[in-house]
Enzyme design. Structure first.
Site, PDB file in Angstrom:
ATOM      1  N   GLY A 239       0.831  -1.223   0.033  1.00  0.00           N
ATOM      2  CA  GLY A 239       0.065   0.039   0.083  1.00  0.00           C
ATOM      3  C   GLY A 239       0.708   1.277  -0.031  1.00  0.00           C
ATOM      4  CD  GLU A 273       0.116  -9.081   2.008  1.00  0.00           C
ATOM      5  OE1 GLU A 273      -0.666  -8.218   1.648  1.00  0.00           O
ATOM      6  OE2 GLU A 273      -0.038 -10.277   2.251  1.00  0.00           O
ATOM      7  N   PRO A 274       4.559  -5.329  -0.576  1.00  0.00           N
ATOM      8  CG  PRO A 274       6.846  -4.772  -0.954  1.00  0.00           C
ATOM      9  CD  PRO A 274       5.922  -5.651  -0.093  1.00  0.00           C
ATOM     10  NE  ARG A 316      -3.015   2.542 -11.619  1.00  0.00           N
ATOM     11  CZ  ARG A 316      -2.791   3.834 -11.301  1.00  0.00           C
ATOM     12  NH1 ARG A 316      -2.499   4.838 -12.170  1.00  0.00           N
ATOM     13  NH2 ARG A 316      -3.027   4.380 -10.003  1.00  0.00           N
ATOM     14  CE1 TYR A 320      -8.789   1.388  -9.594  1.00  0.00           C
ATOM     15  CE2 TYR A 320      -6.886   1.445 -10.757  1.00  0.00           C
ATOM     16  CZ  TYR A 320      -7.659   0.813  -9.957  1.00  0.00           C
ATOM     17  OH  TYR A 320      -7.604  -0.430  -9.820  1.00  0.00           O
ATOM     18  CB  CYS A 346     -16.005   2.084 -30.106  1.00  0.00           C
ATOM     19  SG  CYS A 346     -15.119   1.747 -31.802  1.00  0.00           S
ATOM     20  CD  GLU A 347     -16.576   1.530 -23.892  1.00  0.00           C
ATOM     21  OE1 GLU A 347     -16.875   2.480 -23.102  1.00  0.00           O
ATOM     22  OE2 GLU A 347     -16.819   0.438 -23.955  1.00  0.00           O
TER      23      GLU A 347
HETATM   24  C1  LIG Z   1      -3.054  -5.287  -3.792  1.00  0.00           C
HETATM   25  C2  LIG Z   1      -2.593  -5.871  -2.656  1.00  0.00           C
HETATM   26  C3  LIG Z   1      -1.192  -5.399  -2.293  1.00  0.00           C
HETATM   27  C4  LIG Z   1      -0.358  -4.654  -2.933  1.00  0.00           C
HETATM   28  O1  LIG Z   1      -0.649  -3.277  -2.757  1.00  0.00           O
HETATM   29  P1  LIG Z   1       0.275  -2.060  -3.356  1.00  0.00           P
HETATM   30  O2  LIG Z   1      -0.472  -0.745  -3.045  1.00  0.00           O
HETATM   31  O3  LIG Z   1       0.485  -2.278  -4.591  1.00  0.00           O
HETATM   32  O4  LIG Z   1       1.651  -2.098  -2.533  1.00  0.00           O
HETATM   33  C5  LIG Z   1      -0.631  -6.380  -0.988  1.00  0.00           C
HETATM   34  N1  LIG Z   1      -1.625  -7.067  -0.431  1.00  0.00           N
HETATM   35  C6  LIG Z   1      -2.900  -7.324  -0.660  1.00  0.00           C
HETATM   36  C7  LIG Z   1      -3.639  -8.265   0.153  1.00  0.00           C
HETATM   37  C8  LIG Z   1      -3.256  -6.809  -1.963  1.00  0.00           C
HETATM   38  O5  LIG Z   1      -4.280  -7.089  -2.389  1.00  0.00           O
END
Ligand SMILES: *Cc1c(COP(=O)(O)O)cnc(C)c1O
Length: 421
Positions: A239, A273-274, A316, A320, A346-347
């Site tokens: 995140g 979990e980056p 994206r 978003y 075509c959007e």
């Molecule tokens: C998408 C996701 C991430 C990675 O998020 P980033 O914002 O790309 O770092 C990590 N853990 C889980 C469970 C996710 O769904």
């Protein structure tokens, strides 16, 4: 810091001119820099120093096996969200013992595949998933290592579609209800309680929401310990945001320092979990201008640059309303004008940028869509029957096509016309 720089007015990836790659590979294509990928992985991983931790790259951000293999070589693990990502991670050489499986909807076949591979842990997101996992593990006569993904109800202050840690989001188990599930899991014969996880959202530009959720997780781990349930893996999710435009996200070192300060004497292996922070600014999308045109309506004149990449290649902006910087690959110092950069789909929602100041470009010019390494290729589709684009990895002065451009034949792969009577 990344390795996409202008030298004598032409964009280079490391020591390779981007235009040269375009000449041999054709357009559009995604282009990644090996030096940048490695640099970003190390910057994140090393910011935790000698604290017991594991960096599990979030495969969904950029899942090419060549990219995953670079992280495997640096000791990285993987955070996966499907059986397909498990397959990729293993093919890329990431050991099963460093794979974490997240996601709200794991099928029985996917749980079985994770157990067969022997992954580090399943981040379980519901009571029913726990029951299913217990049943599958019993059937296979193995024990399943489990963490529960708790939902700490913290506002990450990011785009609504990528907020995941609020009570109203589908993710995780409310932290108040998780205690009971831990008790149940601890009593199950084919489940081993291993850890806890939380992931509150993506593209966070503040540290405070991470800390707010860590405070809640820490208090909860304390309660579990009191009940005799020991938690030796704390997974703090991904995140950390990146700079697309003017954002000022925390540097991984600041993030790491804040986490370390808040952890205090809590003893556990930390898991991160980056995704975006590692690959986002390590990849770009190269596209060629097909046409330029103006539509006049009364006083207003609107200029369009029609390129050969579209919303199916990079979703994206459409999905978003995300901002990506766009640069001409050859900067000839032309006067600027305000344009919409659009694709052939075509959007009306098919745009890469709107109302953007850009040096005047002409048919045949190349444009680089910057910061496209994360959630770029992986979110691409075949909409409008467009073959998915090539992916290229640069290493110094050489480059390799790490995924070939799809062919027309591949578009109809597996399709059948019935034999009518
Ligand atoms: C998408 C996701 C991430 C990675 O998020 P980033 O914002 O790309 O770092 C990590 N853990 C889980 C469970 C996710 O769904």
């Amino acid at each position: 810091m990344n390795h996409f720089q202008f030298q004598n007015g032409t964009l280079h990836c490391e020591e390779t001119p981007v235009s040269e790659i375009a000449r041999t590979v054709g357009t559009p294509f995604y282009l990644y820099s090996r030096a940048t990928l490695e640099r970003h992985f190390k910057a994140f991983d090393q910011s935790f120093g000698d604290i017991d931790h594991l960096t599990c790259f979030a495969v969904k951000a950029c899942s090419n096996i060549a990219v995953l293999n670079l992280f495997a070589k640096l000791g990285g693990g993987a955070d996966i969200v499907s059986g397909g990502e498990l397959f990729r991670a293993l093919k890329a050489g990431i050991p099963a013992s460093k794979i974490i499986y997240s996601g709200v909807g794991k099928t029985e076949a996917e749980l079985r595949a994770g157990l067969t591979a022997g992954i580090l842990m399943f981040n379980v997101e519901s009571a029913q998933e726990l029951e299913r996992l217990q049943r599958v593990a019993a059937d296979m006569n193995v024990t399943a290592p489990v963490a529960f993904r708790v939902n700490p109800d913290v506002d990450p202050k990011t785009h609504a579609y990528i907020s995941t840690g609020l009570a109203k989001n589908k993710f995780g188990i409310p932290i108040q209800e998780a205690g009971e599930l831990y008790q149940q899991a601890a009593a199950m014969e084919h489940i081993t309680v291993k850890g806890i996880s939380c992931h509150i959202g993506s593209q966070l530009t503040l540290i405070s929401p991470f800390i707010e959720s860590l405070v809640k997780v820490k208090a909860f781990v304390g309660q579990l310990n009191d009940q005799g349930i020991s938690i030796d893996h704390i997974d703090l999710g991904g995140g950390v945001g990146i700079t697309y435009d003017g954002e000022q996200p925390p540097h991984p070192q600041e993030y790491a320092r804040a986490i370390k300060d808040e952890l205090g004497d809590l003893k556990a292996t930390l898991i991160f979990e980056p995704g975006r922070v590692i690959v986002g600014n390590a990849g770009i999308l190269i596209t060629e201008v097909q046409y330029t045109k103006s539509n006049r309506g009364g006083e207003n004149e609107k200029k369009f640059v029609v390129v050969d990449a579209a919303m199916n290649d990079l979703t994206r902006p459409s999905l978003y309303d995300a901002y990506h910087r766009i640069e001409p690959v050859m900067d000839q110092g032309a006067a600027h004008e305000r344009v919409d950069i659009v694709g052939p789909i075509c959007e009306t929602g098919d745009f890469l940028a709107r109302d953007r100041e850009l040096p005047r470009v002409e048919q045949g010019d190349l444009l680089a869509v910057m910061s496209a390494g994360a959630y770029g290729f992986t979110m691409s589709s075949n909409y409008n029957s467009r073959p998915r684009v090539a992916e290229v990895l640069v290493d110094g002065t050489s480059h390799t096509v790490i995924r070939e451009r799809e062919t027309l034949e591949s578009l109809i792969n597996g399709e059948h016309i019935p034999e009518y009577k």
